[in-house]
Write a protein that holds these residues in place. Structure first.
Motif, short mmCIF file in Angstrom:
data_model
loop_
_atom_site.label_atom_id
_atom_site.label_comp_id
_atom_site.label_asym_id
_atom_site.label_seq_id
_atom_site.Cartn_x
_atom_site.Cartn_y
_atom_site.Cartn_z
N LEU A 61 0.82 -1.21 0.00
CA LEU A 61 0.00 0.00 0.00
C LEU A 61 0.86 1.26 0.00
O LEU A 61 0.52 2.26 -0.65
N GLU A 62 1.96 1.21 0.72
CA GLU A 62 2.87 2.36 0.76
C GLU A 62 3.49 2.60 -0.60
O GLU A 62 3.54 3.73 -1.09
N VAL A 63 3.96 1.53 -1.24
CA VAL A 63 4.62 1.65 -2.55
C VAL A 63 3.62 2.10 -3.61
O VAL A 63 3.92 2.97 -4.44
N LEU A 64 2.42 1.52 -3.60
CA LEU A 64 1.42 1.88 -4.62
C LEU A 64 0.92 3.30 -4.44
O LEU A 64 0.33 3.86 -5.37
N GLY A 65 1.15 3.88 -3.29
CA GLY A 65 0.81 5.29 -3.11
C GLY A 65 1.59 6.19 -4.04
O GLY A 65 1.18 7.32 -4.33
N ASP A 66 2.74 5.71 -4.53
CA ASP A 66 3.57 6.48 -5.46
C ASP A 66 3.35 6.07 -6.91
O ASP A 66 4.01 6.60 -7.81
N GLY A 67 2.44 5.09 -7.14
CA GLY A 67 2.18 4.65 -8.51
C GLY A 67 2.10 3.15 -8.62
O GLY A 67 2.51 2.41 -7.71
N GLY A 68 1.55 2.68 -9.75
CA GLY A 68 1.33 1.25 -9.95
C GLY A 68 2.62 0.46 -10.06
O GLY A 68 3.67 0.99 -10.42
N GLN A 69 2.51 -0.85 -9.76
CA GLN A 69 3.66 -1.77 -9.83
C GLN A 69 3.18 -3.13 -10.31
O GLN A 69 2.03 -3.53 -10.08
N THR A 70 4.09 -3.87 -10.94
CA THR A 70 3.78 -5.24 -11.34
C THR A 70 4.06 -6.19 -10.17
O THR A 70 4.72 -5.81 -9.18
N THR A 71 3.59 -7.43 -10.29
CA THR A 71 3.84 -8.43 -9.25
C THR A 71 5.33 -8.59 -9.01
O THR A 71 5.80 -8.59 -7.86
N LYS A 115 -3.42 -10.83 -3.05
CA LYS A 115 -4.73 -11.46 -3.24
C LYS A 115 -5.76 -10.90 -2.26
O LYS A 115 -6.89 -10.55 -2.64
N GLU A 116 -5.38 -10.79 -0.97
CA GLU A 116 -6.31 -10.30 0.05
C GLU A 116 -6.63 -8.82 -0.13
O GLU A 116 -7.77 -8.38 0.08
N LEU A 117 -5.63 -8.04 -0.55
CA LEU A 117 -5.87 -6.61 -0.77
C LEU A 117 -6.83 -6.38 -1.93
O LEU A 117 -7.66 -5.47 -1.91
N VAL A 118 -6.73 -7.21 -2.97
CA VAL A 118 -7.66 -7.11 -4.10
C VAL A 118 -9.08 -7.47 -3.65
O VAL A 118 -10.05 -6.77 -3.97
N ILE A 119 -9.21 -8.56 -2.87
CA ILE A 119 -10.52 -8.97 -2.37
C ILE A 119 -11.13 -7.89 -1.50
O ILE A 119 -12.34 -7.61 -1.57
N ASP A 120 -10.31 -7.25 -0.66
CA ASP A 120 -10.80 -6.19 0.23
C ASP A 120 -11.12 -4.89 -0.51
O ASP A 120 -11.71 -3.98 0.07
N GLY A 121 -10.69 -4.79 -1.77
CA GLY A 121 -10.93 -3.58 -2.53
C GLY A 121 -9.93 -2.48 -2.27
O GLY A 121 -10.11 -1.35 -2.72
N ALA A 122 -8.87 -2.82 -1.54
CA ALA A 122 -7.85 -1.80 -1.24
C ALA A 122 -7.01 -1.47 -2.46
O ALA A 122 -6.50 -0.35 -2.60
N ILE A 123 -6.82 -2.44 -3.35
CA ILE A 123 -6.07 -2.23 -4.57
C ILE A 123 -6.84 -2.84 -5.74
O ILE A 123 -7.73 -3.68 -5.55
N THR A 124 -6.49 -2.42 -6.95
CA THR A 124 -7.09 -2.99 -8.15
C THR A 124 -6.03 -3.76 -8.92
O THR A 124 -4.84 -3.43 -8.88
N GLY A 143 1.14 -5.35 -20.19
CA GLY A 143 1.79 -6.36 -21.03
C GLY A 143 1.31 -7.74 -20.61
O GLY A 143 0.11 -8.01 -20.51
N ARG A 144 2.24 -8.59 -20.26
CA ARG A 144 1.89 -9.95 -19.82
C ARG A 144 1.89 -10.08 -18.30
O ARG A 144 1.66 -11.16 -17.76
N ALA A 145 2.15 -8.98 -17.61
CA ALA A 145 2.27 -9.03 -16.15
C ALA A 145 1.03 -8.46 -15.46
O ALA A 145 0.36 -7.58 -16.00
N ASN A 146 0.72 -9.01 -14.28
CA ASN A 146 -0.31 -8.41 -13.44
C ASN A 146 0.18 -7.07 -12.92
O ASN A 146 1.36 -6.92 -12.54
N TYR A 147 -0.72 -6.09 -12.92
CA TYR A 147 -0.35 -4.72 -12.57
C TYR A 147 -1.33 -4.22 -11.50
O TYR A 147 -2.55 -4.36 -11.65
N TYR A 148 -0.79 -3.63 -10.42
CA TYR A 148 -1.61 -3.26 -9.27
C TYR A 148 -1.55 -1.75 -9.03
O TYR A 148 -0.49 -1.12 -9.16
#
Length: 348
Positions: A271-281, A304-313, A318-323
């Motif tokens: 959550l701290e890192v994504l506050g500065d922008g999106g990141q891949t797995t 996985k839990e953060l996505v379920i909780d709605g905290a992140i999308t 490309g071919r990578a998951n991006y959060y």
């Protein structure tokens, strides 16, 4: 009278080094020092008062705190200053815990207006502590007895704590219960020092900080030691509340599992890192390993839990998951507001 009598004078280190002090002593081994201040903090309703009253009982009895041999106590008389609960509720809880059966005296100050930002009341309290050989003072809560203290003014916070500094030198432990704000969703569930109101100045004034977390309706309490100037910080641990035949006991229920703790830490970092922008797995896994030594498994489970909780999308790059942070958390991240504590009946 010369100036030497009015003001403290410097002392050569060689002279200071000749003084003999007792070895570090603990009121509760590894948790509460004999000479020092402690803050026990949580948002309203998360059972910090139950923990504090258990401390009072175990110290007065000289029994292991939470029935855990690791938490040996040094017995002493206790003064419990309460300005939060009605007298009937304080009495109910004390009876459930068996405070009336303690071998040492437990004194209670629960009536009238207590203002420990007033010199006369402070002097009276200090005199009572000395006269009655009090070894532990528990204040419930700091905000309730601080007499309008402006917690945003560093000089006022320091001056407030300095009023009681002489107690440290007399071997009296002072435990302040304190409200803190509830974590915002982007902060994860693990308590943090920054959630204290005026955290920096309070932390500088105390030897120990423990933060408490408990879910509504649960009998489990999680304790997080986050500062210990007198020794190593202990691992977080779990406490279970057990009620039987009109009695209540708080017992140690083991350390919080490292995997669970690491997963919560991974959530915080993500959550701290994504506050500065999106990141891949992969980017998040590399950062977690490099910055906090968190393994891939815990990072993936945290995502996985953060996505379920709605905290992140979760999306694709490309071919990578991006959060990225969820929409609500992006707003929270730019507009953080302190949440005033609201009392919940019977669970402080």
């Amino acid at each position: 009278m010369n100036n030497d009598d009015l003001y403290p004078q410097p002392q050569r280190w060689t002279e200071f080094d000749k003084r003999e002090f007792p070895e570090q002593r603990w009121r509760i081994q590894g948790l509460v020092p004999v000479e020092g201040f402690c803050i026990l903090a949580a948002p309203s309703g998360e059972k910090k008062t139950w923990i504090a009253m258990a401390i009072a009982k175990n110290v007065a009895d000289g029994t292991d705190f939470l029935n855990n041999a690791e938490f040996k106590t040094t017995p002493s008389n206790v003064l419990y200053v309460d300005q939060e609960m009605p007298q009937t509720e304080l009495q109910r809880r004390g009876r459930l815990l068996g405070l009336n059966k303690s071998s040492k005296a437990i004194w209670v100050l629960n009536h009238g207006v207590v203002n420990l930002n007033e010199t006369l009341q402070v002097d009276q309290l200090l005199a009572f502590i000395e006269e009655n050989e009090i070894g532990v003072v528990i204040v419930d809560t700091l905000r309730a007895i601080a007499g309008g203290l402006d917690e945003n003014k560093a000089e006022e916070v320091r001056a407030f704590f300095n009023q009681f500094k002489e107690l440290k030198d007399k071997g009296v432990s002072v435990i302040f219960l304190d409200h803190c704000r509830k974590p915002q969703q982007y902060e994860g569930k693990k308590p943090k020092k920054e959630q204290l109101f005026a955290s920096q100045d309070k932390l500088a004034s105390v030897e120990v900080l423990m933060m408490v977390k408990s879910e509504s309706g649960s009998n489990d309490i999680f304790v997080y030691p986050l500062k210990n100037r007198s020794g190593l910080e202990r691992k977080p641990f779990k406490v279970c509340m057990r009620e039987d035949d009109n009695t209540l006991s708080l017992v140690y229920d083991g350390d919080i599992e490292d995997d669970l703790n690491k997963k919560e830490e991974a959530k915080d970092m993500i959550l701290e890192v994504l506050g500065d922008g999106g990141q891949t797995t992969t980017e998040l896994i590399v950062l977690a390993k490099a910055q906090r030594n968190i393994g891939e498994k815990n990072v993936r489970e945290a995502l996985k839990e953060l996505v379920i909780d709605g905290a992140i999308t979760e999306g694709r790059k490309g071919r990578a998951n991006y959060y990225q942070l969820g929409a609500a958390d992006q707003q929270n991240n730019t507009d953080r507001t302190n949440e005033l504590p609201s009392d919940l009946f019977g669970s402080a």
